[in-house]
Design a protein around this motif. Sequence first.
Motif: not given
Length: 301
Positions: A1-10, A19-21
């Motif tokens: 499964m991919p990994e990423g960063i939470i940039v917004k919570a709403l 992470f790859d864009g």
Amino acid sequence: MPEGIIVKALSGYYYVQDFDGGAPVQCRGRGIFKKRGESPLVGDRVVYSCTENGEGAVEEILPRSSELIRPPIANAGLAVLVFSVVRPELNIALLDKFLVHIEHAGLDVIIVLTKLDRIPEGEEGEGIRSAVKEANELYSSIGYRVLLTSAHKGEGLEELRASLAGHINVLAGQSGVGKSSLVNALVPGLKLETNEISTKLGRGKHTTRHVELVSVPGGGYMADTPGFSQLDFAELGIDEIGSCFREFAEWSSSCKFRGCTHTHEPQCAVLKAKEQGLIAQSRYDNYVGFMAEWKEIKRRY
């Protein structure tokens, strides 16, 4: 499964940037987080899955390097404390309160004084310039980095932008000090909502309503956080408040009593240093005020 960063919570959704864009994926959090009493935060590095409808689900929160309660954000490495020198006027007591919380969180910090271009001419302006000079000298002598900026004129922005590279940076400060204007100036093409100070109330409107990470040219993220002007010490203990004043550290180990509160104890090295002018009176007075505030909270609850 991919990994990423939470940039917004709403509104119960988490927007995860791979992470790859690519465009952020709108995700829900798995129910297991609620059962564990956990909650994903902006800044969290997460493992997520994608669903057939193009949305996703946050499956796992990766280990955090830091966590702030207010504003709620994870993995921040640098706090950018923004204080204007006019409208609203520079508030040293509030600045010291922010610094206590940032020191307690263990983050590096830069103090950014804004609206240098708004200083009026004449006697009033001279008074403001003198206060800015004193603040710059005081906090620089303690070991804090102080930047003097003007978002409208671009002053100090390149130096600030270089400091943000490689970090998740928390932008925090009182309402109306120009945080959103600063981010708009740092990130060309971004148009965060800004509002002028209310003439009647003397304070700014809360133009930022949620925490969101903005990618900064040159690398790094900036979290433009909801403006707030009230902080309390409910999560800090007496010992922690003293340890969050950097200049106390040099002297506190020489106090006669362990757990010295630096307010009344005999042979207190911090009190002696203050009397010798080695600790600024304004900083010490704010410390005493914060201690009284903490004791009142403790008594109330």
